[in-house]
Write a protein that holds these residues in place. Sequence first.
Motif, PDB file in Angstrom:
ATOM      1  N   GLY A  80       1.999  -1.248   4.356  1.00 21.92           N
ATOM      2  CA  GLY A  80       1.484  -2.573   4.665  1.00 21.92           C
ATOM      3  C   GLY A  80       1.301  -3.407   3.422  1.00 21.92           C
ATOM      4  N   LEU A  81       1.352  -4.727   3.611  1.00 28.20           N
ATOM      5  CA  LEU A  81       1.192  -5.648   2.490  1.00 28.20           C
ATOM      6  C   LEU A  81      -0.268  -6.055   2.394  1.00 28.20           C
ATOM      7  CD1 LEU A  81       2.292  -7.441   0.218  1.00 28.20           C
ATOM      8  CD2 LEU A  81       2.767  -9.194   1.958  1.00 28.20           C
ATOM      9  N   ALA A  82      -0.915  -5.640   1.315  1.00 23.47           N
ATOM     10  CA  ALA A  82      -2.308  -6.022   1.069  1.00 23.47           C
ATOM     11  C   ALA A  82      -2.329  -7.353   0.338  1.00 23.47           C
ATOM     12  CB  ALA A  82      -3.008  -4.953   0.246  1.00 23.47           C
ATOM     13  N   SER A  83      -3.215  -8.224   0.801  1.00 26.92           N
ATOM     14  CA  SER A  83      -3.300  -9.559   0.201  1.00 26.92           C
ATOM     15  C   SER A  83      -4.745  -9.895  -0.093  1.00 26.92           C
ATOM     16  CB  SER A  83      -2.692 -10.603   1.145  1.00 26.92           C
ATOM     17  OG  SER A  83      -2.937 -11.912   0.670  1.00 26.92           O
ATOM     18  N   SER A  84      -4.963 -10.478  -1.249  1.00 26.80           N
ATOM     19  CA  SER A  84      -6.323 -10.887  -1.606  1.00 26.80           C
ATOM     20  C   SER A  84      -6.794 -12.062  -0.763  1.00 26.80           C
ATOM     21  CB  SER A  84      -6.370 -11.265  -3.090  1.00 26.80           C
ATOM     22  OG  SER A  84      -5.458 -12.335  -3.360  1.00 26.80           O
ATOM     23  N   ALA A  85      -5.874 -12.762  -0.096  1.00 32.10           N
ATOM     24  CA  ALA A  85      -6.246 -13.907   0.742  1.00 32.10           C
ATOM     25  C   ALA A  85      -6.381 -13.520   2.214  1.00 32.10           C
ATOM     26  CB  ALA A  85      -5.205 -15.014   0.592  1.00 32.10           C
ATOM     27  N   ALA A  86      -6.216 -12.247   2.538  1.00 27.35           N
ATOM     28  CA  ALA A  86      -6.285 -11.819   3.936  1.00 27.35           C
ATOM     29  C   ALA A  86      -7.685 -12.012   4.491  1.00 27.35           C
ATOM     30  CB  ALA A  86      -5.870 -10.354   4.057  1.00 27.35           C
ATOM     31  N   THR A  87      -7.777 -12.369   5.772  1.00 28.89           N
ATOM     32  CA  THR A  87      -9.072 -12.583   6.417  1.00 28.89           C
ATOM     33  C   THR A  87      -9.656 -11.287   6.976  1.00 28.89           C
ATOM     34  OG1 THR A  87      -7.958 -13.151   8.494  1.00 28.89           O
ATOM     35  CG2 THR A  87      -8.523 -14.955   7.001  1.00 28.89           C
ATOM     36  N   ASN A  88      -8.816 -10.315   7.264  1.00 31.65           N
ATOM     37  CA  ASN A  88      -9.275  -9.055   7.832  1.00 31.65           C
ATOM     38  C   ASN A  88      -9.429  -7.998   6.744  1.00 31.65           C
ATOM     39  OD1 ASN A  88      -9.201 -10.109  10.466  1.00 31.65           O
ATOM     40  ND2 ASN A  88      -7.040  -9.564  10.697  1.00 31.65           N
ATOM     41  N   ALA A  89     -10.482  -7.183   6.865  1.00 29.44           N
ATOM     42  CA  ALA A  89     -10.726  -6.107   5.905  1.00 29.44           C
ATOM     43  C   ALA A  89      -9.770  -4.950   6.165  1.00 29.44           C
ATOM     44  CB  ALA A  89     -12.169  -5.635   6.015  1.00 29.44           C
ATOM     45  N   LEU A  90      -9.519  -4.173   5.138  1.00 28.56           N
ATOM     46  CA  LEU A  90      -8.698  -2.975   5.282  1.00 28.56           C
ATOM     47  C   LEU A  90      -9.474  -1.849   5.969  1.00 28.56           C
ATOM     48  CD1 LEU A  90      -7.044  -2.909   1.735  1.00 28.56           C
ATOM     49  CD2 LEU A  90      -6.131  -3.896   3.854  1.00 28.56           C
ATOM     50  N   ILE A 141       0.849  -1.196   0.000  1.00 25.35           N
ATOM     51  CA  ILE A 141       0.000   0.000   0.000  1.00 25.35           C
ATOM     52  C   ILE A 141       0.887   1.250   0.000  1.00 25.35           C
ATOM     53  CG2 ILE A 141      -1.669   1.341   1.337  1.00 25.35           C
ATOM     54  CD1 ILE A 141      -2.921  -1.228   2.226  1.00 25.35           C
ATOM     55  N   GLN A 142       0.693   2.097  -1.016  1.00 26.99           N
ATOM     56  CA  GLN A 142       1.455   3.343  -1.114  1.00 26.99           C
ATOM     57  C   GLN A 142       0.758   4.500  -0.404  1.00 26.99           C
ATOM     58  OE1 GLN A 142       1.979   3.925  -5.360  1.00 26.99           O
ATOM     59  NE2 GLN A 142       4.095   3.165  -5.262  1.00 26.99           N
ATOM     60  N   ILE A 181      -2.459   0.745  -4.066  1.00 30.93           N
ATOM     61  CA  ILE A 181      -1.392  -0.260  -4.053  1.00 30.93           C
ATOM     62  C   ILE A 181      -0.381   0.100  -5.143  1.00 30.93           C
ATOM     63  CG2 ILE A 181      -0.896  -2.714  -4.430  1.00 30.93           C
ATOM     64  CD1 ILE A 181      -3.618  -3.364  -3.289  1.00 30.93           C
ATOM     65  N   ASP A 182       0.861  -0.204  -4.896  1.00 30.97           N
ATOM     66  CA  ASP A 182       1.915   0.095  -5.872  1.00 30.97           C
ATOM     67  C   ASP A 182       1.524  -0.499  -7.228  1.00 30.97           C
ATOM     68  OD1 ASP A 182       4.196   0.619  -7.258  1.00 30.97           O
ATOM     69  OD2 ASP A 182       5.492  -0.725  -6.111  1.00 30.97           O
ATOM     70  N   PRO A 183       1.298   0.367  -8.242  1.00 30.53           N
ATOM     71  CA  PRO A 183       0.803  -0.147  -9.531  1.00 30.53           C
ATOM     72  C   PRO A 183       1.892  -0.582 -10.498  1.00 30.53           C
ATOM     73  CG  PRO A 183       0.826   2.235  -9.568  1.00 30.53           C
ATOM     74  CD  PRO A 183       1.337   1.839  -8.204  1.00 30.53           C
ATOM     75  N   ALA A 184       3.154  -0.390 -10.169  1.00 32.79           N
ATOM     76  CA  ALA A 184       4.231  -0.654 -11.131  1.00 32.79           C
ATOM     77  C   ALA A 184       4.243  -2.098 -11.632  1.00 32.79           C
ATOM     78  CB  ALA A 184       5.576  -0.286 -10.512  1.00 32.79           C
ATOM     79  N   PRO A 185       4.161  -3.098 -10.754  1.00 28.26           N
ATOM     80  CA  PRO A 185       4.179  -4.474 -11.283  1.00 28.26           C
ATOM     81  C   PRO A 185       3.014  -4.762 -12.218  1.00 28.26           C
ATOM     82  CG  PRO A 185       4.547  -4.447  -8.901  1.00 28.26           C
ATOM     83  CD  PRO A 185       4.105  -3.072  -9.285  1.00 28.26           C
ATOM     84  N   PHE A 186       1.875  -4.198 -11.927  1.00 27.07           N
ATOM     85  CA  PHE A 186       0.692  -4.459 -12.758  1.00 27.07           C
ATOM     86  C   PHE A 186       0.782  -3.706 -14.085  1.00 27.07           C
ATOM     87  CE2 PHE A 186      -0.488  -4.492  -8.229  1.00 27.07           C
ATOM     88  CZ  PHE A 186      -0.757  -5.836  -8.084  1.00 27.07           C
ATOM     89  N   ALA A 187       1.384  -2.513 -14.041  1.00 31.00           N
ATOM     90  CA  ALA A 187       1.594  -1.790 -15.302  1.00 31.00           C
ATOM     91  C   ALA A 187       2.573  -2.546 -16.200  1.00 31.00           C
ATOM     92  CB  ALA A 187       2.117  -0.376 -14.997  1.00 31.00           C
ATOM     93  N   ALA A 188       3.591  -3.157 -15.607  1.00 32.93           N
ATOM     94  CA  ALA A 188       4.551  -3.952 -16.389  1.00 32.93           C
ATOM     95  C   ALA A 188       3.859  -5.165 -16.997  1.00 32.93           C
ATOM     96  CB  ALA A 188       5.707  -4.390 -15.495  1.00 32.93           C
TER      97      ALA A 188
END
Length: 392
Positions: free
Chosen positions: A200-210, A83-84, A103-110
């Motif tokens: 913080g590291l956001a994960s799609s598998a996380a059990t807790n909401a942001l 998270i940026q 979230i840092d978009p650089a990897p997804f833009a690549a």
Amino acid sequence: MVTAMKYLARFWILGLLCLPLLLLLACSDQPDAREDNAPADAQPARVSVMTVQPQTVTIYDELPGRVSALRTAEIRAQVNGIIQKKLFEEGAVVDADTPLFQIDPAPFAADVDAASAVLARTEAELANAKVKFDRAKLLSAQKITSEEAFNNATAAFAQAKASAAEARANLARRKLELSYATIRSPIKGRIGQSFMSEGGLASSAATNALAVVQQIDQVYVDVRQSSMTMEALRETATGLGTDNPEELPVKIKTIAGKPYSKTGRILFSDISVDGATGSLGIRILVPNPEEQLLPGMFIRAMVPREVYSGALLVPQEAVTRDPAGSPQLTIVTAEKTGLQRSVELGPLVDGKYLVKSGLAAGETIVVLGQGRVESGKPIETSPMQASPQTQS
């Protein structure tokens, strides 16, 4: 000398015997003090009265309930990343599609760039395959090339189209992931505490909401009512001019016990009865424009139970009890005298008793001063001053 003394003794004895008679005569000559001090005719007793008029009265069941939001959205990441930025203030109202986290978009833009390159290559291969297919088709029609060559060109062209379609879908997926790097609110509402900050590291598998967004301009109030009252609830709806219990107005009391300015309406009741308590769940929709009712809050809902048309209400202080404990009212007769009359009371409504029998519409009753009223004696009446009462 002795004889004189005997006569003197007899005189004293005779005087002593006559003394009570003389005292009695003296007392009989005195005027009767009670007659001289007798008061004038007693003044009429002064009492406060009111005239009873019929009205429609609704009896409510006061049920404890809990508030929940109309809609609740848990904000979660759909892609993994760092998270940026946090793009909101906690406790603020956010609109639907408002950015909340970046979230840092650089990897997804690549990934998008790579997928675009693959799509460009497959489209070039598709164009080449199409040229070969058109040539093979023409030659096959002129019987210049073999059937096998035409079939190979057809297969290569179909494979090139499939590869291009796959590359196009992959690019769309990569663009979607890039858009997921910006986490947005799916609904309009008030956002609460943020459970993750920058870095913080956001994960799609996380059990807790942001974070959690809740729409509370309208809220639900969930209560439980005895299943035996469901039939009475339908009859109450009929008494209020509707056949649908969901159209019944429901009064709300706040957590402090004060009347809430808005009324709710019943949405539905459970179709199954709780075997342990014999109760049904009822959900009530309540307007909450000022956000006075908050999710999780315990309040009380006034659900209509009975409706009385032409009901007669009398203040609590107007009701007295006879030696046997039966309720009675003091009626003002046409001759301005007081008359005690036994009545049958119903439920207490806003500090007033509902009188089931023993009282007629238009009759005047004594509200204050019943203790000064004597049966058959004239009374002096004054209208009862109305005092503001708290609605419930």
